[in-house]
Each structure stands twice: as C-alpha cells, then as structure tokens.
Design a protein around this motif. Structure first.
Motif, PDB file in Angstrom:
ATOM      1  N   LEU A  95       0.596  40.211  15.032  1.00 44.63           N
ATOM      2  CA  LEU A  95      -0.434  39.360  14.452  1.00 44.63           C
ATOM      3  C   LEU A  95       0.047  38.768  13.127  1.00 44.63           C
ATOM      4  CD1 LEU A  95      -3.527  41.702  14.978  1.00 44.63           C
ATOM      5  CD2 LEU A  95      -2.793  39.804  16.442  1.00 44.63           C
ATOM      6  N   LYS A  96      -0.335  37.533  12.876  1.00 39.26           N
ATOM      7  CA  LYS A  96      -0.040  36.884  11.601  1.00 39.26           C
ATOM      8  C   LYS A  96      -1.350  36.448  10.969  1.00 39.26           C
ATOM      9  CE  LYS A  96       1.657  32.675  11.423  1.00 39.26           C
ATOM     10  NZ  LYS A  96       2.591  31.514  11.442  1.00 39.26           N
ATOM     11  N   VAL A  97      -1.562  36.833   9.723  1.00 40.84           N
ATOM     12  CA  VAL A  97      -2.770  36.458   8.984  1.00 40.84           C
ATOM     13  C   VAL A  97      -2.425  35.305   8.058  1.00 40.84           C
ATOM     14  CG1 VAL A  97      -4.557  37.227   7.393  1.00 40.84           C
ATOM     15  CG2 VAL A  97      -3.621  38.822   9.097  1.00 40.84           C
ATOM     16  N   VAL A  98      -3.185  34.224   8.149  1.00 37.87           N
ATOM     17  CA  VAL A  98      -2.960  33.072   7.277  1.00 37.87           C
ATOM     18  C   VAL A  98      -4.252  32.718   6.552  1.00 37.87           C
ATOM     19  CG1 VAL A  98      -1.123  32.156   8.740  1.00 37.87           C
ATOM     20  CG2 VAL A  98      -3.473  31.380   9.089  1.00 37.87           C
ATOM     21  N   ARG A  99      -4.088  32.153   5.390  1.00 35.03           N
ATOM     22  CA  ARG A  99      -5.217  31.667   4.591  1.00 35.03           C
ATOM     23  C   ARG A  99      -5.282  30.159   4.735  1.00 35.03           C
ATOM     24  NH1 ARG A  99      -5.923  29.327  -0.534  1.00 35.03           N
ATOM     25  NH2 ARG A  99      -7.720  30.057  -1.742  1.00 35.03           N
ATOM     26  N   ILE A 100      -6.450  29.638   5.072  1.00 31.30           N
ATOM     27  CA  ILE A 100      -6.619  28.197   5.146  1.00 31.30           C
ATOM     28  C   ILE A 100      -7.655  27.763   4.123  1.00 31.30           C
ATOM     29  CG2 ILE A 100      -6.043  28.148   7.598  1.00 31.30           C
ATOM     30  CD1 ILE A 100      -9.054  27.482   8.061  1.00 31.30           C
ATOM     31  N   ASN A 101      -7.566  26.498   3.742  1.00 28.52           N
ATOM     32  CA  ASN A 101      -8.529  25.915   2.807  1.00 28.52           C
ATOM     33  C   ASN A 101      -9.512  25.046   3.579  1.00 28.52           C
ATOM     34  OD1 ASN A 101      -7.463  26.819   0.167  1.00 28.52           O
ATOM     35  ND2 ASN A 101      -5.661  25.643   0.798  1.00 28.52           N
ATOM     36  N   VAL A 102     -10.777  25.343   3.447  1.00 28.87           N
ATOM     37  CA  VAL A 102     -11.834  24.547   4.066  1.00 28.87           C
ATOM     38  C   VAL A 102     -12.371  23.617   2.985  1.00 28.87           C
ATOM     39  CG1 VAL A 102     -14.029  24.565   5.289  1.00 28.87           C
ATOM     40  CG2 VAL A 102     -12.403  26.442   5.599  1.00 28.87           C
ATOM     41  N   CYS A 103     -12.227  22.319   3.217  1.00 28.73           N
ATOM     42  CA  CYS A 103     -12.592  21.331   2.200  1.00 28.73           C
ATOM     43  C   CYS A 103     -13.899  20.635   2.558  1.00 28.73           C
ATOM     44  CB  CYS A 103     -11.484  20.287   2.068  1.00 28.73           C
ATOM     45  SG  CYS A 103      -9.897  20.970   1.549  1.00 28.73           S
ATOM     46  N   TYR A 104     -14.738  20.476   1.558  1.00 29.86           N
ATOM     47  CA  TYR A 104     -16.004  19.754   1.708  1.00 29.86           C
ATOM     48  C   TYR A 104     -15.920  18.476   0.884  1.00 29.86           C
ATOM     49  CZ  TYR A 104     -17.685  24.086   3.738  1.00 29.86           C
ATOM     50  OH  TYR A 104     -17.836  25.191   4.537  1.00 29.86           O
ATOM     51  N   TRP A 105     -16.382  17.377   1.486  1.00 28.57           N
ATOM     52  CA  TRP A 105     -16.160  16.050   0.919  1.00 28.57           C
ATOM     53  C   TRP A 105     -17.485  15.351   0.636  1.00 28.57           C
ATOM     54  CZ3 TRP A 105     -10.802  14.979   0.758  1.00 28.57           C
ATOM     55  CH2 TRP A 105     -10.028  15.887   1.482  1.00 28.57           C
ATOM     56  N   LYS A 106     -17.551  14.665  -0.473  1.00 31.76           N
ATOM     57  CA  LYS A 106     -18.759  13.935  -0.851  1.00 31.76           C
ATOM     58  C   LYS A 106     -18.796  12.582  -0.152  1.00 31.76           C
ATOM     59  CE  LYS A 106     -21.316  12.278  -4.905  1.00 31.76           C
ATOM     60  NZ  LYS A 106     -21.306  12.175  -6.396  1.00 31.76           N
ATOM     61  N   GLU A 164     -11.176  12.752  -2.687  1.00 33.54           N
ATOM     62  CA  GLU A 164     -10.894  14.052  -3.290  1.00 33.54           C
ATOM     63  C   GLU A 164     -11.951  15.056  -2.840  1.00 33.54           C
ATOM     64  OE1 GLU A 164      -8.221  16.334  -5.423  1.00 33.54           O
ATOM     65  OE2 GLU A 164      -8.127  14.155  -5.108  1.00 33.54           O
ATOM     66  N   PRO A 165     -11.561  16.235  -2.337  1.00 35.33           N
ATOM     67  CA  PRO A 165     -12.571  17.206  -1.888  1.00 35.33           C
ATOM     68  C   PRO A 165     -13.457  17.660  -3.053  1.00 35.33           C
ATOM     69  CG  PRO A 165     -10.387  18.210  -1.942  1.00 35.33           C
ATOM     70  CD  PRO A 165     -10.191  16.746  -2.166  1.00 35.33           C
ATOM     71  N   ALA A 166     -14.751  17.798  -2.761  1.00 31.00           N
ATOM     72  CA  ALA A 166     -15.693  18.246  -3.789  1.00 31.00           C
ATOM     73  C   ALA A 166     -15.669  19.755  -3.937  1.00 31.00           C
ATOM     74  CB  ALA A 166     -17.102  17.770  -3.435  1.00 31.00           C
ATOM     75  N   ILE A 167     -15.447  20.458  -2.829  1.00 33.52           N
ATOM     76  CA  ILE A 167     -15.438  21.926  -2.817  1.00 33.52           C
ATOM     77  C   ILE A 167     -14.295  22.381  -1.915  1.00 33.52           C
ATOM     78  CG2 ILE A 167     -16.742  24.029  -2.253  1.00 33.52           C
ATOM     79  CD1 ILE A 167     -19.307  22.340  -2.507  1.00 33.52           C
ATOM     80  N   VAL A 168     -13.578  23.406  -2.319  1.00 32.62           N
ATOM     81  CA  VAL A 168     -12.548  24.014  -1.486  1.00 32.62           C
ATOM     82  C   VAL A 168     -12.839  25.507  -1.379  1.00 32.62           C
ATOM     83  CG1 VAL A 168     -10.095  24.461  -1.159  1.00 32.62           C
ATOM     84  CG2 VAL A 168     -10.829  22.306  -2.209  1.00 32.62           C
ATOM     85  N   GLU A 169     -13.044  25.980  -0.143  1.00 32.85           N
ATOM     86  CA  GLU A 169     -13.304  27.388   0.110  1.00 32.85           C
ATOM     87  C   GLU A 169     -12.162  27.971   0.940  1.00 32.85           C
ATOM     88  OE1 GLU A 169     -17.068  27.551   2.060  1.00 32.85           O
ATOM     89  OE2 GLU A 169     -18.216  27.289   0.202  1.00 32.85           O
ATOM     90  N   SER A 170     -12.098  29.296   0.988  1.00 28.89           N
ATOM     91  CA  SER A 170     -11.029  29.981   1.712  1.00 28.89           C
ATOM     92  C   SER A 170     -11.553  30.678   2.957  1.00 28.89           C
ATOM     93  CB  SER A 170     -10.349  31.012   0.808  1.00 28.89           C
ATOM     94  OG  SER A 170      -9.722  30.386  -0.285  1.00 28.89           O
ATOM     95  N   CYS A 171     -10.702  30.739   3.958  1.00 29.57           N
ATOM     96  CA  CYS A 171     -10.995  31.476   5.182  1.00 29.57           C
ATOM     97  C   CYS A 171      -9.667  32.029   5.699  1.00 29.57           C
ATOM     98  CB  CYS A 171     -11.632  30.560   6.213  1.00 29.57           C
ATOM     99  SG  CYS A 171     -12.192  31.390   7.725  1.00 29.57           S
ATOM    100  N   MET A 172      -9.720  33.123   6.431  1.00 32.06           N
ATOM    101  CA  MET A 172      -8.493  33.689   7.002  1.00 32.06           C
ATOM    102  C   MET A 172      -8.516  33.586   8.519  1.00 32.06           C
ATOM    103  SD  MET A 172      -7.517  37.021   4.687  1.00 32.06           S
ATOM    104  CE  MET A 172      -9.114  37.829   4.814  1.00 32.06           C
TER     105      MET A 172
END
Length: 378
Positions: free
Chosen positions: A219-230, A304-312
């Motif tokens: 298994l490989k665990v990666v972190r991705i950025n979830v971006c929210y846009w205005k 430009e993204p307004a919010i950037v959150e993390s998910c794995m």
C-alpha cells in the motif's frame, strides 16, 4: 450472537466510511459488533471526511459499473431507513481526448451497462454546459444518473444506525496489538477486547494495524490537496443551474469529488506521506496543475484557490482495492486500498456492497462507496 457479554461476534477497526458501514451492516443482522476508531469523532484525519463524493457508473472497468447497480439500491434503502437524504442526482460530465484509451473505456462501460447517457459534440457543448471550455480534440458524455453523496452526513448516518441496532462505538482508542487465534484479542490504548472475527478497514493505517498479525500489504499512502474555488458570479456552477459534477480524463489524473460551495476540484494523485504526520508533506505541485486547468477551462472561477484542504489516499500497485481474508487467520478480514479507482480523472463535484461469507459464519457487507472514487469521497 455470543452469550458471553465480554465476547463480540466481530470487531471492526477503523470508523471511516468502509468500517462504519460494515459495522452497521453487521449490527443490523444481529451480530454483537464493536467499532473502534483511533481519533475523536468526527475528524478530518483520514479519507472519509468532506461535504460530498461522486457516485457513478463511469468507470473504465465494467465490473465496477455492475457493482454500482447494487450500490444505488443500498443507498436508497439506507435513506429510507434513516429518514435522511444522502444522494442527489446531478449527472456526471465525462471529458477526455476523443480517441484516448481512458476515455473510450469509460464510454464503452457506460454503453455496455445501458446507463442513460447524453453525448455532446463540440458544437453542442457550450449550449449545454455554460462557463466551461471543452479542450480541442476532447469529447464529452454525460452519465445522467450519477450524482453526489453527502459524505459527512453519510458517515454520521452509518454510525448512528449502527448504534441504533445495538452496536458499540469506541473512539479515541488506537489499536496497538492484535493477537490472532480462534478468538482474536484486540488491544487498544484503553483496554483489550475479544471477538470471534475482526475486520480491518484502517485506511492509511492499514499496514500499521496489520503489523502484529505478520502481514504487510503493498500500500502507498499519499496526501492530496482538495482546492475550493470562488465563483466570479455566485451560483454559476451550482446544481440548481443544471451544472453537473464532472470528471476530466487527463494525462495526469484530475478529479473533483465535491459538489460544494465554493466549488471543489482536486487532482487524484499526490506525494507519499506518513499518515501520522500528514501535514509535514508540503508539496503543492498538484495545486499548480489545478490552477492552470481552472484558468484554461473554467473561466467562471477565480484562478487562485480560496481554500486548500488535505485528504489522504491509500493506493495499491494496480489501483484496485484489497478485500480478502488474512492468509493465516481466516477470521480476520482486510479491506484496504480503496482510493485507486479515481486515478484517471479530474472530478468536480456540484459503493457498493458485495456480499460474502468469508468463513465468518455471517454475511459481511462492505460498502465500497466514496472509495470508488472513490474517493470518490469522489
């Protein structure tokens, strides 16, 4: 059900979407079930949090589309039982290079499964999908019945229904050891529990939980950025204006799994990370890819993204999930690597439950939902 008050029929480790729905399904069938979670619930440390995930039949592999037939039915049953709305039909717009292998496989799956679809020529695209540009050479098809699942609400519903049917939920209890045998002993940071069977759905922590059983998975665990846009004009990309969630097949995989306010888009790839130290991973190359894509293809959003959150995400080498029994201990069931099925896509967001006995003396239902994307929650 066991008459020993200290003995569970099953212990489920990990209260994400897979574990919570598995525990709920067991409790509903009269099995004395314990659900363990290492963090305080609710939390945003794993892979199941967020507003929405996509549910669809638009997969490159036809067997996933077949599995989704049962998934839609099961979601409807849960909604009716709990009296909670969990699914919203939005349609799913699939775009990609017209002659690419990835796009054609998804299109063929939709046609093979007789899924209601609408094909859009480049000339028709703008009149049907405003505020978005179809790249030259790309084709587009809509999975009409696709939509979104309300992720946080679905997770809470599964846990509430689990407790309603007599299940025991213990959060803030990290599993530190598993002692296999005819009766499995699971030791947490708080105490030890015994059960006839164990189900491990620990997401990014799967291998750490499995270590004491003598098994490790690739298994490989990666972190991705979830971006929210205005939106430049509020409501331009709202489902009320008939804007669907979308999936874009790219040379890199972009997916937006959330139909939200503001709209959310993410690239379904990321950098390897330690799940216990997720936020130490600061790579934002995926954000740069998304920024360029939004500027080029979605002119109604601020670039430009307004919010950037993390998910794995937890990935396997072939991007298909693992669902099997432990090779040495048949009363330990493993579900892992559910994040790989979104690898070819960029999704923008405005499961299924195979039944198996697995030598556990009861039918085991695992809801593969947001993982089919997913994360979806894709």
């Amino acid at each position: 059900m066991s008459t020993d008050p200290e003995l569970y029929d099953c212990i489920v480790i990990g209260a994400g979407v897979q574990g919570s729905f598995t525990a709920y399904s067991l409790a509903k069938r009269g099995k004395r079930t314990l659900l363990l979670e290492q963090f305080v619930l609710p939390h945003t440390r794993g892979s199941s949090h967020g507003q929405t995930r996509i549910i669809r039949k638009a997969y490159p592999e036809d067997f996933y589309a077949h599995m989704m037939e049962g998934s839609y039915q099961l979601w409807a049953e849960v909604e009716k039982e709990a009296g909670v709305k969990l699914y919203r039909q939005t349609g799913l717009l699939v775009m990609g290079p017209e002659n690419s292998d990835s796009y054609l496989k998804i299109k063929d799956t939709l046609l093979w499964s007789k899924t209601p679809t609408v094909s859009l020529s480049p000339g028709e695209f703008n009149s049907h999908i405003p505020n978005m540009k179809l790249a030259p050479g790309d084709a587009a098809i809509v999975d009409v019945n696709a939509g979104v699942l309300y992720a946080d609400r679905a997770l809470k519903t599964a846990q509430d229904q689990f407790k309603k049917f007599g299940g025991v939920l213990r959060d803030q209890e990290k599993v530190v050891d598993i002692n296999p045998g005819p009766i499995v002993t699971v030791t947490t940071s708080a105490k030890s529990y015994r059960a006839k069977s164990v189900v491990i759905t620990a997401g990014p922590w799967a291998n750490r939980v499995l270590a004491s059983t003598g098994l490790q998975l690739p298994l490989k665990v990666v972190r991705i950025n979830v971006c929210y846009w205005k939106e430049k004009t509020p409501g331009s990309y709202h489902v009320k204006n008939r804007f669907p969630c979308f999936l874009c097949v790219l040379s890199l995989t972009l997916t937006s799994e959330r139909h939200s306010v503001p709209p959310g888009i993410c690239l379904h790839t990321g950098s390897p990370t330690d799940p216990d130290h997720r936020d130490r991973q600061t790579d934002r190359s995926d954000v740069d890819i998304l920024r360029r894509y939004v500027s080029r293809s979605i002119p109604g959003l601020e670039p430009e993204p307004a919010i950037v959150e993390s998910c794995m995400y937890t990935m396997t080498p072939d991007d298909h999930f693992v669902l099997d029994v432990h090779p040495q201990h048949r009363n330990i069931v493993i579900g892992a690597g559910f994040s790989g099925n979104s690898k070819l896509t960029l999704q923008f967001c405005p499961s299924s439950a195979p039944k198996k006995n697995l030598n556990l003396n009861f039918p085991l239902l695992l809801f593969f939902l947001f993982v089919f994307v997913f994360f979806p929650f894709t």
